[in-house]
Motif scaffolding. Sequence first.
Motif, PDB file in Angstrom:
ATOM      1  N   LEU A  15       0.831  -0.973   0.062  1.00 42.05           N
ATOM      2  CA  LEU A  15       0.021   0.012  -0.065  1.00 42.05           C
ATOM      3  C   LEU A  15       0.892   1.257   0.067  1.00 42.05           C
ATOM      4  O   LEU A  15       1.712   1.257   0.847  1.00 42.05           O
ATOM      5  CB  LEU A  15      -0.879   0.116   1.470  1.00 42.05           C
ATOM      6  CG  LEU A  15      -1.494   1.430   1.640  1.00 42.05           C
ATOM      7  CD1 LEU A  15      -2.548   1.838   0.534  1.00 42.05           C
ATOM      8  CD2 LEU A  15      -2.329   1.093   2.822  1.00 42.05           C
ATOM      9  N   LYS A  16       0.549   2.096  -1.041  1.00 38.28           N
ATOM     10  CA  LYS A  16       1.437   3.347  -1.021  1.00 38.28           C
ATOM     11  C   LYS A  16       0.466   4.673  -1.043  1.00 38.28           C
ATOM     12  O   LYS A  16      -0.706   4.250  -1.492  1.00 38.28           O
ATOM     13  CB  LYS A  16       2.317   3.522  -2.300  1.00 38.28           C
ATOM     14  CG  LYS A  16       3.333   2.245  -2.403  1.00 38.28           C
ATOM     15  CD  LYS A  16       4.223   2.382  -3.569  1.00 38.28           C
ATOM     16  CE  LYS A  16       5.127   1.374  -3.698  1.00 38.28           C
ATOM     17  NZ  LYS A  16       5.670   1.376  -5.110  1.00 38.28           N
ATOM     18  N   ASN A  17       0.750   5.877  -0.693  1.00 36.82           N
ATOM     19  CA  ASN A  17      -0.044   6.937  -0.524  1.00 36.82           C
ATOM     20  C   ASN A  17       0.312   7.808  -1.930  1.00 36.82           C
ATOM     21  O   ASN A  17       1.121   7.197  -3.102  1.00 36.82           O
ATOM     22  CB  ASN A  17       0.368   7.796   0.371  1.00 36.82           C
ATOM     23  CG  ASN A  17       1.726   8.516   0.600  1.00 36.82           C
ATOM     24  OD1 ASN A  17       2.582   8.265  -0.350  1.00 36.82           O
ATOM     25  ND2 ASN A  17       2.191   8.873   1.678  1.00 36.82           N
ATOM     26  N   ASP A  18      -0.047   8.890  -2.144  1.00 37.29           N
ATOM     27  CA  ASP A  18       0.039   9.614  -3.491  1.00 37.29           C
ATOM     28  C   ASP A  18       1.486   9.994  -3.700  1.00 37.29           C
ATOM     29  O   ASP A  18       1.915  10.245  -4.838  1.00 37.29           O
ATOM     30  CB  ASP A  18      -0.700  11.019  -3.594  1.00 37.29           C
ATOM     31  CG  ASP A  18      -2.214  10.587  -3.939  1.00 37.29           C
ATOM     32  OD1 ASP A  18      -2.762   9.560  -4.641  1.00 37.29           O
ATOM     33  OD2 ASP A  18      -3.171  11.453  -3.601  1.00 37.29           O
ATOM     34  N   GLN A  19       2.201  10.161  -2.766  1.00 34.71           N
ATOM     35  CA  GLN A  19       3.502  10.493  -2.715  1.00 34.71           C
ATOM     36  C   GLN A  19       4.452   9.233  -3.243  1.00 34.71           C
ATOM     37  O   GLN A  19       5.779   9.357  -3.095  1.00 34.71           O
ATOM     38  CB  GLN A  19       4.046  11.152  -1.630  1.00 34.71           C
ATOM     39  CG  GLN A  19       3.308  12.654  -1.109  1.00 34.71           C
ATOM     40  CD  GLN A  19       1.960  12.506  -0.929  1.00 34.71           C
ATOM     41  OE1 GLN A  19       1.608  11.541   0.001  1.00 34.71           O
ATOM     42  NE2 GLN A  19       1.216  13.283  -1.490  1.00 34.71           N
ATOM     43  N   GLY A  20       3.985   8.037  -3.393  1.00 36.08           N
ATOM     44  CA  GLY A  20       4.719   6.763  -3.518  1.00 36.08           C
ATOM     45  C   GLY A  20       5.494   6.189  -2.232  1.00 36.08           C
ATOM     46  O   GLY A  20       5.962   5.150  -2.329  1.00 36.08           O
ATOM     47  N   GLU A  21       4.913   6.653  -1.074  1.00 37.07           N
ATOM     48  CA  GLU A  21       5.532   6.175   0.356  1.00 37.07           C
ATOM     49  C   GLU A  21       4.882   4.788   0.623  1.00 37.07           C
ATOM     50  O   GLU A  21       3.429   4.981   0.410  1.00 37.07           O
ATOM     51  CB  GLU A  21       5.383   7.213   1.165  1.00 37.07           C
ATOM     52  CG  GLU A  21       6.250   8.583   1.014  1.00 37.07           C
ATOM     53  CD  GLU A  21       5.658   9.548   2.137  1.00 37.07           C
ATOM     54  OE1 GLU A  21       6.385  10.325   2.311  1.00 37.07           O
ATOM     55  OE2 GLU A  21       4.366   9.815   2.643  1.00 37.07           O
ATOM     56  N   VAL A  22       5.550   3.898   0.959  1.00 35.45           N
ATOM     57  CA  VAL A  22       4.843   2.686   1.276  1.00 35.45           C
ATOM     58  C   VAL A  22       4.560   3.141   2.713  1.00 35.45           C
ATOM     59  O   VAL A  22       5.157   3.181   3.740  1.00 35.45           O
ATOM     60  CB  VAL A  22       5.960   1.378   1.120  1.00 35.45           C
ATOM     61  CG1 VAL A  22       5.491   0.157   2.012  1.00 35.45           C
ATOM     62  CG2 VAL A  22       6.361   1.571   0.023  1.00 35.45           C
ATOM     63  N   LEU A  23       3.082   2.425   2.776  1.00 31.75           N
ATOM     64  CA  LEU A  23       2.498   2.679   4.234  1.00 31.75           C
ATOM     65  C   LEU A  23       2.188   1.400   4.938  1.00 31.75           C
ATOM     66  O   LEU A  23       2.203   1.487   6.158  1.00 31.75           O
ATOM     67  CB  LEU A  23       1.049   3.237   3.916  1.00 31.75           C
ATOM     68  CG  LEU A  23       0.837   4.751   3.351  1.00 31.75           C
ATOM     69  CD1 LEU A  23      -0.504   5.191   3.132  1.00 31.75           C
ATOM     70  CD2 LEU A  23       1.723   5.964   3.934  1.00 31.75           C
ATOM     71  N   ASP A  24       2.110   0.290   3.994  1.00 30.65           N
ATOM     72  CA  ASP A  24       1.924  -1.014   4.659  1.00 30.65           C
ATOM     73  C   ASP A  24       2.204  -2.128   3.741  1.00 30.65           C
ATOM     74  O   ASP A  24       2.115  -1.901   2.461  1.00 30.65           O
ATOM     75  CB  ASP A  24       0.458  -1.117   5.216  1.00 30.65           C
ATOM     76  CG  ASP A  24       0.341  -2.348   6.118  1.00 30.65           C
ATOM     77  OD1 ASP A  24       1.230  -2.906   6.545  1.00 30.65           O
ATOM     78  OD2 ASP A  24      -0.921  -2.828   6.094  1.00 30.65           O
ATOM     79  N   SER A  25       2.614  -3.295   3.899  1.00 31.13           N
ATOM     80  CA  SER A  25       3.138  -4.206   3.131  1.00 31.13           C
ATOM     81  C   SER A  25       3.114  -5.644   3.694  1.00 31.13           C
ATOM     82  O   SER A  25       3.401  -5.689   4.874  1.00 31.13           O
ATOM     83  CB  SER A  25       4.357  -3.991   2.346  1.00 31.13           C
ATOM     84  OG  SER A  25       4.662  -5.132   1.522  1.00 31.13           O
ATOM     85  N   SER A  26       2.605  -6.510   2.976  1.00 35.33           N
ATOM     86  CA  SER A  26       2.405  -8.041   3.755  1.00 35.33           C
ATOM     87  C   SER A  26       4.053  -8.668   3.219  1.00 35.33           C
ATOM     88  O   SER A  26       4.298  -9.663   3.727  1.00 35.33           O
ATOM     89  CB  SER A  26       1.451  -8.654   3.186  1.00 35.33           C
ATOM     90  OG  SER A  26       1.643  -8.845   1.486  1.00 35.33           O
ATOM     91  N   ALA A  27       4.912  -7.733   2.324  1.00 32.94           N
ATOM     92  CA  ALA A  27       6.034  -8.540   2.214  1.00 32.94           C
ATOM     93  C   ALA A  27       6.825  -8.988   3.218  1.00 32.94           C
ATOM     94  O   ALA A  27       6.905  -8.305   4.436  1.00 32.94           O
ATOM     95  CB  ALA A  27       6.959  -7.367   1.466  1.00 32.94           C
ATOM     96  N   GLY A  28       7.577 -10.118   3.451  1.00 30.46           N
ATOM     97  CA  GLY A  28       8.023 -10.758   4.439  1.00 30.46           C
ATOM     98  C   GLY A  28       6.971 -11.392   5.755  1.00 30.46           C
ATOM     99  O   GLY A  28       7.641 -11.656   6.575  1.00 30.46           O
ATOM    100  N   HIS A  29       5.934 -11.319   5.269  1.00 27.84           N
ATOM    101  CA  HIS A  29       4.828 -11.799   6.263  1.00 27.84           C
ATOM    102  C   HIS A  29       3.860 -12.581   5.393  1.00 27.84           C
ATOM    103  O   HIS A  29       3.887 -12.750   4.088  1.00 27.84           O
ATOM    104  CB  HIS A  29       3.865 -10.673   6.904  1.00 27.84           C
ATOM    105  CG  HIS A  29       5.002  -9.464   7.656  1.00 27.84           C
ATOM    106  ND1 HIS A  29       5.276  -9.677   8.707  1.00 27.84           N
ATOM    107  CD2 HIS A  29       5.317  -8.315   7.232  1.00 27.84           C
ATOM    108  CE1 HIS A  29       6.078  -8.749   9.216  1.00 27.84           C
ATOM    109  NE2 HIS A  29       5.943  -7.883   8.173  1.00 27.84           N
TER     110      HIS A  29
END
Length: 170
Positions: A15-29
């Motif tokens: 999940l990213k915001n409009d600025q492309g910052e990662v807000l959440d991810s299931s990577a590694g989980h």
Amino acid sequence: MTISDQKAVLIHYTLKNDQGEVLDSSAGHPPLAYLHGAGNIIEGLENALVGKQAGDKLQVTVEPAEAYGEYDENLVQEVPMESFAGIETIEPGMQFHAEGPFGPQIVTVTAVTEETVVVDANAPLAGETLHFDVEVVEVRDATKDELEHGHIHGEGCDHGQEEEAHAHEE
């Protein structure tokens, strides 16, 4: 099997915001497991996943109306410091459970003065357009218990443990 109501679905996402910052991810989980059609995930993402199947990859943009809603200034209030009696330190970013007009809600402290605390009852991502990269990992029929409980059982779910503990008590 394709995603539709009453299916158990496992997805990996970023999940990213409009600025492309990662807000959440299931990577590694482990993948996120949810019961499709039960409101376990935000509406816009759930709608975009209808008809997809294991192995599908997609990018989804979800506007605030189908995510956490628009930001509402009326949900920001200044409350007297006395309302936090017994709490030693209050700092911006802290969250508290409060009784709202529609029941319990979580509020986030945004500012503190000697006499007041400003709290915000908006969801942290209210007003944000959300951008998801999603990979569908698995789609299966939900079990009877999952349908009755309204969510997928597995890692982090303690229904089976509760039932097992109850059986041992009898």
